[in-house]
Scaffold this motif. Structure first.
Motif, short mmCIF file in Angstrom:
data_model
loop_
_atom_site.label_atom_id
_atom_site.label_comp_id
_atom_site.label_asym_id
_atom_site.label_seq_id
_atom_site.Cartn_x
_atom_site.Cartn_y
_atom_site.Cartn_z
N HIS A 1 0.92 -1.22 -0.08
CA HIS A 1 0.07 0.06 0.00
C HIS A 1 0.85 1.09 -0.12
CE1 HIS A 1 -3.49 2.45 0.56
NE2 HIS A 1 -3.08 3.01 1.64
N ALA A 2 2.11 1.19 0.64
CA ALA A 2 2.96 2.38 0.78
C ALA A 2 3.54 2.65 -0.61
CB ALA A 2 4.06 2.00 1.85
N PHE A 3 3.91 1.60 -1.34
CA PHE A 3 4.53 1.66 -2.44
C PHE A 3 3.51 2.25 -3.52
CE2 PHE A 3 4.89 -0.18 -6.74
CZ PHE A 3 6.04 0.24 -7.09
N ALA A 4 2.12 1.66 -3.52
CA ALA A 4 1.21 2.17 -4.45
C ALA A 4 0.98 3.69 -4.05
CB ALA A 4 -0.04 1.59 -4.19
N SER A 5 0.95 4.01 -3.02
CA SER A 5 0.56 5.35 -2.35
C SER A 5 1.85 6.31 -2.87
CB SER A 5 0.33 5.60 -0.99
OG SER A 5 -0.61 4.83 -0.47
N TRP A 6 2.97 5.89 -2.80
CA TRP A 6 4.31 6.69 -2.99
C TRP A 6 4.21 7.10 -4.35
CZ3 TRP A 6 7.61 3.84 0.67
CH2 TRP A 6 7.19 4.45 2.18
N SER A 7 3.96 6.11 -5.19
CA SER A 7 3.92 6.03 -6.87
C SER A 7 3.06 7.06 -7.09
CB SER A 7 3.54 4.33 -7.40
OG SER A 7 3.62 4.61 -8.59
N ILE A 8 1.78 6.93 -6.80
CA ILE A 8 0.65 7.89 -7.54
C ILE A 8 0.97 9.33 -6.97
CG2 ILE A 8 -1.73 8.49 -7.31
CD1 ILE A 8 -1.06 6.13 -9.17
N GLN A 9 1.32 9.68 -5.51
CA GLN A 9 1.82 11.01 -5.12
C GLN A 9 3.02 11.46 -5.96
OE1 GLN A 9 2.66 10.20 -0.97
NE2 GLN A 9 0.68 10.40 -0.44
N ASN A 10 3.82 10.62 -6.71
CA ASN A 10 4.76 11.04 -7.29
C ASN A 10 4.62 10.99 -9.04
OD1 ASN A 10 7.16 12.01 -5.63
ND2 ASN A 10 6.76 9.65 -4.84
N GLY A 11 3.64 11.11 -9.27
CA GLY A 11 3.13 11.05 -10.83
C GLY A 11 3.04 9.71 -11.42
N GLY A 12 2.98 8.55 -10.70
CA GLY A 12 3.08 7.30 -11.28
C GLY A 12 1.68 7.26 -12.01
N ASP A 13 1.78 6.33 -13.10
CA ASP A 13 0.58 6.01 -13.86
C ASP A 13 -0.30 4.71 -13.27
OD1 ASP A 13 -0.97 5.97 -16.52
OD2 ASP A 13 -0.12 3.84 -16.55
N LEU A 14 -1.51 4.99 -12.98
CA LEU A 14 -2.49 3.91 -12.50
C LEU A 14 -2.24 2.68 -13.37
CD1 LEU A 14 -4.95 3.01 -10.52
CD2 LEU A 14 -6.36 3.91 -12.02
N TYR A 15 -2.30 2.40 -14.47
CA TYR A 15 -2.37 1.35 -15.28
C TYR A 15 -1.12 0.56 -15.05
CZ TYR A 15 -6.82 2.75 -17.05
OH TYR A 15 -7.96 3.25 -17.27
N GLU A 16 0.15 1.35 -15.30
CA GLU A 16 1.40 0.58 -14.83
C GLU A 16 1.59 0.15 -13.59
OE1 GLU A 16 6.18 2.14 -14.55
OE2 GLU A 16 4.85 3.10 -15.94
N LEU A 17 0.98 0.98 -12.36
CA LEU A 17 0.98 0.45 -11.07
C LEU A 17 0.22 -0.81 -10.78
CD1 LEU A 17 1.67 0.88 -8.42
CD2 LEU A 17 -0.40 2.58 -7.92
N ALA A 18 -0.80 -1.05 -11.63
CA ALA A 18 -1.83 -2.10 -11.49
C ALA A 18 -0.89 -3.13 -12.11
CB ALA A 18 -2.89 -1.94 -12.47
N THR A 19 -0.11 -3.00 -13.01
CA THR A 19 0.47 -4.25 -13.68
C THR A 19 1.61 -4.58 -12.62
OG1 THR A 19 0.03 -3.50 -15.75
CG2 THR A 19 1.99 -5.03 -15.62
N LEU A 20 2.45 -3.39 -12.09
CA LEU A 20 3.50 -4.16 -11.14
C LEU A 20 2.83 -4.75 -9.87
CD1 LEU A 20 5.25 -0.60 -11.22
CD2 LEU A 20 6.06 -2.59 -11.90
#
Length: 52
Positions: free
Chosen positions: A14-33
Motif C-alpha cells: 500500500h505504501a509503494f502504491a501510495s508513493w507511486s501515485i503521489q509522485n506522478g505514477g501511472d495507474l495502469y502501470e502500477l496495477a501491472t506492477l
C-alpha cells in the motif's frame, strides 16, 4: 516495548502504491506492477491518497 503497529507485507504494498501515485505514477502501470488483474482494485487502493 512493543511497536504500535506490526508492519505486514500488505502495508508495504500500500505504501509503494501510495508513493507511486503521489509522485506522478501511472495507474495502469502500477496495477501491472502490483499484479492486479482488475484496475478497479488498484483505484480503490489509492482513492484515499488522492484526497491529500
Amino acid at each position: 516495548m512493543e511497536p504500535a503497529h506490526r508492519v505486514e507485507i500488505h502495508d508495504l504494498r500500500h505504501a509503494f502504491a501510495s508513493w507511486s501515485i503521489q509522485n506522478g505514477g501511472d495507474l495502469y502501470e502500477l496495477a501491472t506492477l502490483l499484479g492486479h488483474a482488475n484496475r478497479l482494485s488498484t483505484s480503490k487502493q489509492i482513492r484515499d491518497v488522492r484526497r491529500y
